[in-house]
Design a protein around this motif. Sequence first.
Motif, PDB file in Angstrom:
ATOM      1  N   UNK A  34       0.847  -1.197   0.000  1.00  0.00           N
ATOM      2  CA  UNK A  34       0.000   0.000   0.000  1.00  0.00           C
ATOM      3  C   UNK A  34       0.882   1.245   0.000  1.00  0.00           C
ATOM      4  N   UNK A  35       0.576   2.158  -0.909  1.00  0.00           N
ATOM      5  CA  UNK A  35       1.258   3.448  -0.946  1.00  0.00           C
ATOM      6  C   UNK A  35       0.277   4.541  -0.537  1.00  0.00           C
ATOM      7  N   UNK A  36       0.780   5.523   0.210  1.00  0.00           N
ATOM      8  CA  UNK A  36      -0.022   6.679   0.590  1.00  0.00           C
ATOM      9  C   UNK A  36       0.426   7.888  -0.217  1.00  0.00           C
ATOM     10  N   UNK A  37      -0.508   8.482  -0.938  1.00  0.00           N
ATOM     11  CA  UNK A  37      -0.265   9.758  -1.594  1.00  0.00           C
ATOM     12  C   UNK A  37      -0.456  10.840  -0.537  1.00  0.00           C
ATOM     13  N   UNK A  38       0.618  11.516  -0.193  1.00  0.00           N
ATOM     14  CA  UNK A  38       0.569  12.502   0.894  1.00  0.00           C
ATOM     15  C   UNK A  38      -0.023  13.832   0.469  1.00  0.00           C
ATOM     16  N   UNK A  39      -0.288  13.979  -0.818  1.00  0.00           N
ATOM     17  CA  UNK A  39      -0.845  15.215  -1.354  1.00  0.00           C
ATOM     18  C   UNK A  39      -2.316  15.015  -1.705  1.00  0.00           C
ATOM     19  N   UNK A  40      -2.787  15.735  -2.688  1.00  0.00           N
ATOM     20  CA  UNK A  40      -4.163  15.657  -3.186  1.00  0.00           C
ATOM     21  C   UNK A  40      -5.178  15.745  -2.036  1.00  0.00           C
ATOM     22  N   UNK A  41      -6.220  14.920  -2.074  1.00  0.00           N
ATOM     23  CA  UNK A  41      -7.262  15.063  -1.051  1.00  0.00           C
ATOM     24  C   UNK A  41      -6.757  14.683   0.338  1.00  0.00           C
ATOM     25  N   UNK A  42      -5.714  13.865   0.421  1.00  0.00           N
ATOM     26  CA  UNK A  42      -5.180  13.505   1.738  1.00  0.00           C
ATOM     27  C   UNK A  42      -4.577  14.705   2.464  1.00  0.00           C
ATOM     28  N   UNK A  43      -4.218  15.726   1.714  1.00  0.00           N
ATOM     29  CA  UNK A  43      -3.689  16.945   2.333  1.00  0.00           C
ATOM     30  C   UNK A  43      -4.666  18.104   2.198  1.00  0.00           C
ATOM     31  N   UNK A  44      -5.829  17.855   1.599  1.00  0.00           N
ATOM     32  CA  UNK A  44      -6.747  18.950   1.337  1.00  0.00           C
ATOM     33  C   UNK A  44      -6.140  19.994   0.418  1.00  0.00           C
ATOM     34  N   UNK A  45      -5.209  19.541  -0.430  1.00  0.00           N
ATOM     35  CA  UNK A  45      -4.468  20.409  -1.360  1.00  0.00           C
ATOM     36  C   UNK A  45      -3.605  21.445  -0.634  1.00  0.00           C
ATOM     37  N   UNK A  46      -3.275  21.164   0.632  1.00  0.00           N
ATOM     38  CA  UNK A  46      -2.354  22.016   1.384  1.00  0.00           C
ATOM     39  C   UNK A  46      -0.994  21.316   1.393  1.00  0.00           C
ATOM     40  N   UNK A  47      -0.066  21.796   0.571  1.00  0.00           N
ATOM     41  CA  UNK A  47       1.201  21.092   0.402  1.00  0.00           C
ATOM     42  C   UNK A  47       1.999  20.993   1.696  1.00  0.00           C
ATOM     43  N   UNK A  48       1.774  21.889   2.631  1.00  0.00           N
ATOM     44  CA  UNK A  48       2.518  21.853   3.887  1.00  0.00           C
ATOM     45  C   UNK A  48       2.114  20.671   4.774  1.00  0.00           C
ATOM     46  N   UNK A  49       0.949  20.098   4.537  1.00  0.00           N
ATOM     47  CA  UNK A  49       0.503  18.950   5.324  1.00  0.00           C
ATOM     48  C   UNK A  49       1.138  17.639   4.868  1.00  0.00           C
ATOM     49  N   UNK A  50       1.895  17.684   3.788  1.00  0.00           N
ATOM     50  CA  UNK A  50       2.510  16.453   3.287  1.00  0.00           C
ATOM     51  C   UNK A  50       3.503  15.864   4.295  1.00  0.00           C
ATOM     52  N   UNK A  51       4.198  16.743   5.008  1.00  0.00           N
ATOM     53  CA  UNK A  51       5.186  16.236   5.966  1.00  0.00           C
ATOM     54  C   UNK A  51       4.545  15.343   7.010  1.00  0.00           C
ATOM     55  N   UNK A  52       3.484  15.824   7.667  1.00  0.00           N
ATOM     56  CA  UNK A  52       2.871  15.018   8.718  1.00  0.00           C
ATOM     57  C   UNK A  52       2.211  13.773   8.129  1.00  0.00           C
ATOM     58  N   UNK A  53       1.702  13.856   6.913  1.00  0.00           N
ATOM     59  CA  UNK A  53       1.145  12.675   6.267  1.00  0.00           C
ATOM     60  C   UNK A  53       2.220  11.631   6.003  1.00  0.00           C
ATOM     61  N   UNK A  54       3.391  12.089   5.580  1.00  0.00           N
ATOM     62  CA  UNK A  54       4.495  11.175   5.289  1.00  0.00           C
ATOM     63  C   UNK A  54       4.981  10.475   6.548  1.00  0.00           C
ATOM     64  N   UNK A  55       5.162  11.239   7.609  1.00  0.00           N
ATOM     65  CA  UNK A  55       5.624  10.653   8.879  1.00  0.00           C
ATOM     66  C   UNK A  55       4.609   9.640   9.397  1.00  0.00           C
TER      67      UNK A  55
END
Length: 327
Positions: free
Chosen positions: A254-275
């Motif tokens: 399983x891969x998680x896309x840290x962007x798109x709807x998972x971040x609400x299109x807020x690129x700064x949220x990618x870090x916490x999604x990745x961790x």
Amino acid sequence: MLTVLRSVPTGRELCDALPLSDAAKKAKAENDFILKEIISGKDKRKLVVCGPCSADNPQAATEYCVRLKSVADKVKDRLFLTPRLYIAKARTRGEDYQGLLLDLKEGGSLSDNVLLCRRMFTEVLEQTGLPIADELLFAEQTELFGDLVSYYFIGARQCDSPFFRGLASGLDVAVGVKNNLAGNLELLAYSLRAIAMERRFFSGGREVVSGGALCHGVLRGFSDCDNVMHANNDDASVKKFSRILKENKLNEFIMIDCSHANSGKNFRLQRQNAVSALKNPLCGGIMLESYLEEGRCDGGRFGCSRTDSCMGWKQTEELLFELYRLI
């Protein structure tokens, strides 16, 4: 009716015009093998696919990959880094920037763009040896760039299509398949099953058969009927999808896309999604949108995204080392 303007170069003509060195060919074969080993669970390293939302500028994209190579060498015992170099974009409304492959310059042609994209892929592979990931929007991409690309993605707008399922099933490299825009995980499993099985279908005026490809699911979030975005990278969603994969006897990577709807299109949220993703034992990899400069612009600024907003290089580098220490 279609109006034919001109023929595009064939894959053979492109290979002759822009040949790969033996070292680059060897790197491509090794990358193909490693990606399959990771996705099949034999190689326990975490997979990180990162790069611009669209590779809109060959010089900027190549510079990004050269920087990424310097990090990849330092983290390769725990992370396998793969640059995403998407050259064609599927736009929901059919508007805006279509990607390097389709972006017509005044007096130019798509054939010119084919050469431009091939030159970019070749230079990245020759200079870095890193695997190249691209999104599959046209069957011709496999002929024109198949000897360069190690990893194809089927996007949220194509994953339910019989055409793309059939095309993907015939690929001899790894395939990532995103959930559709509505976020139906059962349908994502059906797509994976279809791509992984032997299929017979039509292609280019021929009856063809494929043996099935090594594929996996990518959770990218979704939008509801009111166009409100929702994440599906949470623990409950990942566990649900993992259960669906097991029940259907499908590849459990399983891969998680840290962007798109998972971040609400807020690129700064990618870090916490990745961790969060790499702390989850059910997650084997992540996807990040990052470029040389953070944010987005409408063109004209070197290394800044023309489509979705991206993390800048400084934040990307810091995050990759943080993820390395985390594992």
